[in-house]
Design an enzyme around this catalytic site. Sequence first.
Site, PDB file in Angstrom:
ATOM      1  N   LYS A  23      -3.693 -15.647   5.448  1.00  0.00           N
ATOM      2  CA  LYS A  23      -4.443 -16.264   4.340  1.00  0.00           C
ATOM      3  C   LYS A  23      -4.234 -15.523   3.016  1.00  0.00           C
ATOM      4  CE  LYS A  23      -9.148 -16.482   4.716  1.00  0.00           C
ATOM      5  NZ  LYS A  23      -9.945 -16.374   3.482  1.00  0.00           N
ATOM      6  N   SER A 168     -11.152  -3.303  -3.952  1.00  0.00           N
ATOM      7  CA  SER A 168     -11.142  -4.746  -3.705  1.00  0.00           C
ATOM      8  C   SER A 168      -9.741  -5.300  -3.904  1.00  0.00           C
ATOM      9  CB  SER A 168     -12.113  -5.450  -4.660  1.00  0.00           C
ATOM     10  OG  SER A 168     -11.813  -6.838  -4.701  1.00  0.00           O
ATOM     11  N   ASP A 314     -13.360  -7.683   7.330  1.00  0.00           N
ATOM     12  CA  ASP A 314     -13.363  -9.092   7.757  1.00  0.00           C
ATOM     13  C   ASP A 314     -13.391  -9.231   9.280  1.00  0.00           C
ATOM     14  OD1 ASP A 314     -13.225  -9.821   5.126  1.00  0.00           O
ATOM     15  OD2 ASP A 314     -11.118 -10.404   5.153  1.00  0.00           O
ATOM     16  N   LYS A 341     -20.474 -11.075   1.759  1.00  0.00           N
ATOM     17  CA  LYS A 341     -19.351 -11.935   2.160  1.00  0.00           C
ATOM     18  C   LYS A 341     -19.832 -13.396   2.176  1.00  0.00           C
ATOM     19  CE  LYS A 341     -16.086  -8.890   2.460  1.00  0.00           C
ATOM     20  NZ  LYS A 341     -14.924  -8.994   1.545  1.00  0.00           N
ATOM     21  N   ARG A 345     -23.403 -10.963   6.378  1.00  0.00           N
ATOM     22  CA  ARG A 345     -22.892 -10.842   7.753  1.00  0.00           C
ATOM     23  C   ARG A 345     -23.615  -9.772   8.572  1.00  0.00           C
ATOM     24  NH1 ARG A 345     -16.468 -11.923   6.558  1.00  0.00           N
ATOM     25  NH2 ARG A 345     -16.688 -14.192   6.363  1.00  0.00           N
TER      26      ARG A 345
END
Length: 428
Positions: A23, A168, A314, A341, A345
């Site tokens: 992705k 980031s 992730d 996120k 989460r």
Amino acid sequence: MTSSVTVSGPRPLRGRLRLPGEKGMSHRALIFGALARGETRLTSLAPGDDVASTAGALAALGVDVQRDQDTTVVAGRGVDALHESGSDIDCGNSGTTLRMLAGLVAGRPFKTVLTGDESLRTRPMARVVEPLRAMGAVIEGDDGGRRAPLTIQGGELTGRRLTLAQPSGQVKTALVLAGLQAHGTTEIVEPAPSRDHTERMLTALGAPLERVDRQTLRVEHGAPRPFDLELPGDPSSAVFLVVAATITPGSDLVLDDVLLNPGRIEFLEALQRMGADIDVEQHDERLGEPVGTISVRAAPLHGTVIHAHESIIDEIPALAVAGAFADGVTEFRDAAELRVKESDRVLTVVDLLVALGVGAEPRDDGLVVRGGRPGRASLHSHGDHRIALAAATAANAVPGDSTIEGWDAAAVSYPGFLDDLDRLAEPA
Ligand code: S3P
């Protein structure tokens, strides 16, 4: 968010699979193709809604992106050919699209409004807005520019030394895209390394970018050349199958052609530390990125402590499912980013594990999982793709029928996950 699916387990996973395209590289490949002058041909681009949001955003800015079966062609005409969008650009659920596009349009002499769905409009944007303002972009947005929608009046940018508040990959990429359009030199300093696809890919494509040291990246005015790329499989999708195979006795699975960027497969080491039976072999290199095979067989797990810095964030929903099936306690620390996120989460993973009958407690910067005997359950995605996929991973391993409400969220990154599980679970 009404779609519901039933997953019946336990189903061992056997055979080989080629995962959907990666992705993060897919977003970048589309944008870099638009910056180049000439035709860029991409095969196996990531199939989910997030990358479609980037393709749609580029099309709104005048880029010709044609998707035909497995091939996507970007007819790049350089950054100067971008034009003002006739309407607000909807980035859907994709933080990567919104943050990277902010850097791209910051250097263009027109106004762009970037917005997204309810989840994206709550996510922090000051991290990208402030450094772009320091380079000369005029940006307004909700809460003083801390949230989308963002209205960006782009124009002449000046290269600066920019120190990021937190590591980031998305923000770094936004600033690289701005830096390629700016006068002078841009230096991006990160407190810790973030994912480095932008550096690897742009360097391979001849763009003026160099790593000065572990923390600092230097960018000059310039552009990449057009390119052909077959996207390797996505490790952040692989993690669900690796965990599913590990926790489902009788599994023996090979994932072919996966991106093996060292900063993206640290989750494999965490699983190996828990007792997982995993082998990794590199076969290829594409635009500076290692690519190869991950083999995994079912194995009993035990708890561990996982320091969840940038490169493992992730993968936590899937690793937490591994923790649920492990003996003892698995702890996730230093993971405050989990809270901002696609969902909070910390809370949504705890909710998933508790629904499975496993002890799980939130912490300010992570969670504690008390591994046990997860059972069939009614689960919920909370509109978050990685929670939906983690739920299906657990449901595939427990005996009986489990339901997942809000399954449609999985379309953001891995729409074919249940089909892939079915295929791998078929008797040979
Ligand atoms: C991404 C970087 C990470 C990751 C996200 C994709 C990227 O976010 O969580 O899913 O493609 O650069 P950060 O920008 O917080 O590093």
